[in-house]
Design an enzyme around this catalytic site. Sequence first.
Site, PDB file in Angstrom:
ATOM      1  CD  GLU A  19      12.844 -70.131  -5.641  1.00 34.29           C
ATOM      2  OE1 GLU A  19      13.450 -69.191  -6.165  1.00 34.29           O
ATOM      3  OE2 GLU A  19      13.333 -70.863  -4.762  1.00 34.29           O
ATOM      4  CB  SER A 137      18.480 -65.919   3.215  1.00 35.45           C
ATOM      5  OG  SER A 137      17.472 -65.726   2.238  1.00 35.45           O
ATOM      6  CE  LYS A 156      22.455 -74.036  -1.747  1.00 31.11           C
ATOM      7  NZ  LYS A 156      21.219 -73.280  -1.556  1.00 31.11           N
TER       8      LYS A 156
END
Length: 299
Positions: A19, A137, A156
């Site tokens: 990505e 997300s 995270k």
Amino acid sequence: MSNEVADAVAAGRPVVALESTLLAHGFPPGDNLSIARRLEEVVRAEGAVPATIAVLSGTPTVGLTGDQIHALCTGDDVVKLSTRDLGPAVALGRTGATTVASTSALAHATGIRVFATGGLGGVHRPVGDSQVSWDVSADIDALATTGVLVVSSGVKSVLDVPATLEALETRSVPVVGYRTDDFPAFYLRSSGHRVSWRVESPAEAAAVFAAHSRISSSGMLLANPVPADAEMDHELHERLLREAMTLLHDRSVQGSDVTPAMLEHFHRASEGVSVRVNEALVLVNARLAAQVAVALAGH
Ligand code: PSU
Ligand code: MN
């Protein structure tokens, strides 16, 4: 698609998608270009073809050239593009970096089955006095609907890790630990939460994904912890996390700016320590993804 990637996909040779949001919005300028190149080298060293993905002047591009990677890493008008942003970016001719969600979509559309990243996006923690966060997300729903194997170092710890794991369970996305029983927390080897499955080798990971793909159209998350010698100091991590949460609240950071703002704080306040940890983990993820892609080519 670049000729090299198109040929490899057509011939059933191993390809690893990479990505570009982590390059354009995750790493600081300067570091990002050398990391982008090293990611591709690591994939090649394992015998797979790298396919870095982005949208360039409105064209979704799978397999960026060296010059295109350079332009993306040094450009100052590079938009962060999740899947919902692909249509507008294409129609309006914009240049943008793709997230896990949009990279997965483009990889899948071009026949690439394995994808390496640093951290998956997930369910955010509530900021301020809120009890729940609506910031989830699009990476989560992308994994639920897109049949790609994503290698990441978990999510995270700035995210709500148990809520993220629940969201993946609800959507029937297998979360498989690579030589670990613990779900990793990006900068740290463990989030304190368990994964339900573990594999010991790239061959096992490939076999699991091949079997999963025969019964489900969803993706799979292969969770690979940061190497022990590169893990962040736990106290430093606690401090950075506390500060980042305060900063988001005080500045009312929202939407797609949340992840870049947090990463920027970690990089600045740790004087580059977080950049080195991030680099170490993304490189091992690229290596593992390439090994799994090689094993998967035999299935
Ligand atoms: N986690 C990181 N670095 C990153 C990202 C996540 O440690 O650069 C990027 C990835 O591209 C991921 C995206 O897909 O952030 C998630 O953003 P959002 O939460 O806005 O969907
Ligand atoms: Mn978000």
